[in-house]
Design an enzyme around this catalytic site. Structure first.
Site, PDB file in Angstrom:
ATOM      1  CG  HIS A   1      -2.117  -0.945   0.986  1.00  0.00           C
ATOM      2  ND1 HIS A   1      -3.396  -0.644   1.379  1.00  0.00           N
ATOM      3  CD2 HIS A   1      -2.194  -2.177   0.414  1.00  0.00           C
ATOM      4  CE1 HIS A   1      -4.209  -1.641   1.053  1.00  0.00           C
ATOM      5  NE2 HIS A   1      -3.496  -2.585   0.475  1.00  0.00           N
TER       6      HIS A   1
ATOM      7  CG  HIS B   1      -4.993 -11.758  -2.246  1.00  0.00           C
ATOM      8  ND1 HIS B   1      -6.143 -11.462  -2.940  1.00  0.00           N
ATOM      9  CD2 HIS B   1      -4.584 -10.582  -1.717  1.00  0.00           C
ATOM     10  CE1 HIS B   1      -6.413 -10.174  -2.837  1.00  0.00           C
ATOM     11  NE2 HIS B   1      -5.470  -9.613  -2.099  1.00  0.00           N
TER      12      HIS B   1
END
Length: 722
Positions: free
Chosen positions: A103, A264
């Site tokens: 992020h 993920h």
């Protein structure tokens, strides 16, 4: 990858209620009275006045003193040191630190080169309080003891990315490498356009992102809503949004699939209960919270009771160890739409065994789960082909993720010459804008000879300065792309740009000199042409000045130039050359400030350059707009003198208010023509204050000196080797 908050803050204004745009001391500000006021203050960002470090501080020198191996060892140890105030999932912060790094880097946009991790902006608003960054305030606090130990030898910006790399390595993954060199700033960036929305998570249609600097499909997200556009729950509907947002980072379909699947493979999302339990963000939190936000009233508020995105998904049977389970589970099971405890849309494997370990209860297992956007990798036809290839070839997936992660976390750093540290890969990658090794090493005599050849070429001062400015002014301070080094002005696509028409006409003359003399690169000769032009223009006003020049630039090849990504550097407007491609919502003067900010210019530097470039006559189309002199090619102060002369009355000549005619107030005769990029130096009070300095009767010497300094700064913006 994505932990988007869906709870109460979804309807809140990003500028918390009661504060408006008021100054910290209270009262109504200029921006409250005049919201359309030109943001000249953008050029005052990140000055020494906000920097607590000494002016002599050199990050590269400090980093060289760093015990890099010890730092990585401390980061590895930190991963398993679960803290009671923020317990680690499965006793490991691997997933949290990967998300923090992702992020931090994931705000980068290739359209304008802004965003990314290069300045350590995740410490400041709005990023520190974005819904998508819930709980990353905890990750940064977990890192503080390490940052405190190593001090200024490692920046926050570098530490975020390195922590993500170490987390991946600790999981058993082999990363592609790591380049340090990101220097922290000490206040929020003011120049990044995050969007016009006034509520978090307001949806933008992917088509609206085309040719837009906005990276994500919703305000406050890094990429896309994990529940699908506008919480649609439809995997297929998410594909355009995914391509739009990742595409704004320059990622192709293979890189998209690799990044989503790789991101993920480790960790989990958190949605233990309704998001109404989650408190305000860090910027809104009370003073006693000490910069932490999103305090939760659900249970303990942490660990098994944590709420971030509102989703409760674990993708892998080994969420702290690198594996191939993401793809195996994606294709092994059929999936049914369900809801998390917080009410968020997600999917659960049909008729699957409970094989997924709980993050805090070793006796508990769960069925495999996926986000809506995870299933897009199976149900979008093109993504599905790539996903099946990766399913059948784990090594291809590992290689693709390693390279895509490296690109993700380094894309905003510019050329590899800026990278430092022992783990910088040797391989040159096309997105790094590679340059060849120097083959010319011109002597002082060689430079003098080349200047003579250029001066004797028959090119005018306007042509000489036009070609140099066209080459150097492509530089973007956000991601350090563009600039004169590489002479990409002579290559596609830059040679074909409308704004470079004059430069394209001049280039063959300079190319012939370079080919004949073989003393320096074309890149150096282009900049040297500007040196000759500026020196001639100064001499014409009886100022003898030597324009600084340092040789050493090289010439890139066409195969070292990514045409598609370099096309993004093409200016929509360049007020320095009185160019605007088409009308739009943003005013010409705001676009001029934006361009100046990309060139890292101050208000005085912007002002003196505009005044000088106008009298040098380098308008892109040869027009007379702003050329308030009858002595074009002389570095005089006529632009300022005539702009501020009350004898001239200005009126718009078109409905758009883009072009103007100046007539003599006494006899009505036309005197000059101008654009908004010219007249703003008389209309804006801040710019006019600087313009008045150069319009004064004693300004000639200062004007030339200041122009040469600002010109030389632009010419050397990409000389990271100096």
């Amino acid at each position: 990858m994505v932990e988007a908050e869906r709870e109460a803050s979804a309807g809140k204004c990003p500028f918390h209620a009661g504060a408006s745009n008021k100054a910290s001391g209270g009262g109504t500000t200029n921006r409250d009275w005049w919201p359309q006021q030109l943001r000249v203050d953008l050029l005052n960002q990140h000055s020494n006045r906000s920097n607590p470090l000494d002016e002599t501080f050199d990050y590269r020198q400090e980093f060289a003193k760093l015990d890099y191996s010890a730092l990585k060892g401390d980061l590895r140890a930190l991963l398993s040191e679960s803290q009671p105030w923020w317990p680690a999932d499965w006793g490991s912060y691997i997933g949290l630190f990967i998300r923090m790094a992702w992020h931090s880097a994931g705000t980068y946009r290739s359209t304008d080169g802004r965003g990314g991790s290069g300045r350590g902006q995740q410490r400041f608003a709005p990023l520190n309080s974005w819904p998508d960054n819930v709980s990353l305030d905890k990750a940064r606090r977990l890192l503080w003891p390490v940052k405190q130990k190593y001090g200024q030898k490692i920046s926050w910006a570098d530490l975020y990315i390195l922590a993500g790399n170490v987390a991946l390595e600790n999981s058993g993954f082999r990363t592609f490498g790591f380049g340090a060199g990101r220097e922290d700033v000490w206040e929020p960036d003011l120049d990044v356009n995050w969007g016009d929305e006034t509520t978090w998570l307001e949806h933008r249609h992917p088509e609206s992102l085309a040719n837009s600097p906005l990276g994500a499909t919703e305000m406050g997200l890094i990429y896309v809503n994990p529940e699908g556009p506008e919480h649609s729950g439809d995997p297929a509907s998410a594909a355009p949004a995914i391509r739009a947002t990742f595409g704004n980072m320059g990622m192709n379909d293979e890189e998209i699939v690799a990044l989503i699947a790789g991101g993920h493979t480790l960790g989990k999302t958190h949605g233990a209960a309704d998001a109404k339990h989650v408190g305000v963000d860090p910027e809104t939190a009370p003073i006693e919270a000490q910069g932490l936000g999103w305090a939760s009233s659900h249970g303990t508020g942490v660990g098994a009771d944590a709420i971030t995105s509102g989703l409760e998904v674990i993708w892998s049977q080994t969420p702290t160890q690198w594996s191939h389970y993401f793809f195996e589970n994606l294709f092994r099971y059929e999936w049914v739409q369900t809801r998390s405890p917080a009410g968020a849309i997600q999917f659960e494997a049909v008729e699957a065994a409970e094989i997924i370990p709980d993050a805090f209860d070793t006796a508990k297992k769960h069925k495999p789960t996926m986000l809506v956007t995870d299933l897009t990798l199976r149900f979008d036809p093109e993504f599905e082909k790539i996903s099946r290839r990766f399913l059948n070839d784990p090594q291809a997936f590992n290689e693709a993720f390693a390279r895509a992660w490296y690109k993700l976390t380094h894309r905003d750093m510019g050329p590899k010459a800026r990278y430092i540290g022992p783990e910088v890969p040797k391989e040159d990658l096309i997105w790094q804008d590679p340059l060849p090794q120097p083959i010319y090493h011109p002597t002082t005599y060689d430079i003098a000879l080349l200047k003579e050849k250029i001066a004797a070429s028959g090119l005018s001062v306007t042509e000489l300065t036009s070609v140099a400015w066209a080459s150097a002014s492509t530089f973007r301070g956000g991601d350090k792309r563009g600039g004169a080094n590489g002479a990409r002005l002579a290559l596609r696509p830059q040679r074909e740009w409308e704004v470079n028409a004059v430069a394209a006409r001049v280039l063959p003359v300079l190319e012939a000199i370079q080919k004949t003399e073989q003393k320096a690169s074309l890149a150096d000769i282009i900049v040297l042409a500007g040196v000759v032009g500026v020196e001639q223009a100064a001499k014409a006003v009886n100022v003898d000045i030597k324009v600084p020049f340092t040789a050493g630039r090289v010439d890139a090849r066409q195969d070292q130039t990514d045409i598609e990504s370099f096309e993004l550097l093409k200016p929509k407007a360049d007020g320095f050359r009185n160019y605007r491609a088409a009308a739009g919502r943003t005013s010409t003067e705001n676009l001029l400030i934006d361009k100046a900010q990309q060139l890292t210019l101050t208000v005085p530097e912007l002002t003196v350059l505009i005044g000088g470039l106008r009298v040098l006559g380098i308008n892109f189309d040869g027009s007379q707009h702003g050329v308030f002199t009858d002595k074009v090619g002389e570095l005089n102060t006529d632009f300022f003198v005539n702009l501020l002369d009350m004898r001239t009355e200005w009126k718009a000549t078109d409905e758009s208010g883009e072009r103007f005619e100046g007539r003599d107030r006494l006899n009505g005769q036309p005197r000059f023509s101008a654009t908004r990029a010219d007249l703003v130096f008389g209309s804006n009070a801040v710019l006019r204050a600087s313009a008045e300095v150069y319009a004064s009767s004693d300004a000639q010497q200062k004007f030339v000196k200041d122009f040469v300094a600002a010109w030389s700064k632009v010419m050397d913006l990409d000389r990271f080797d100096l």
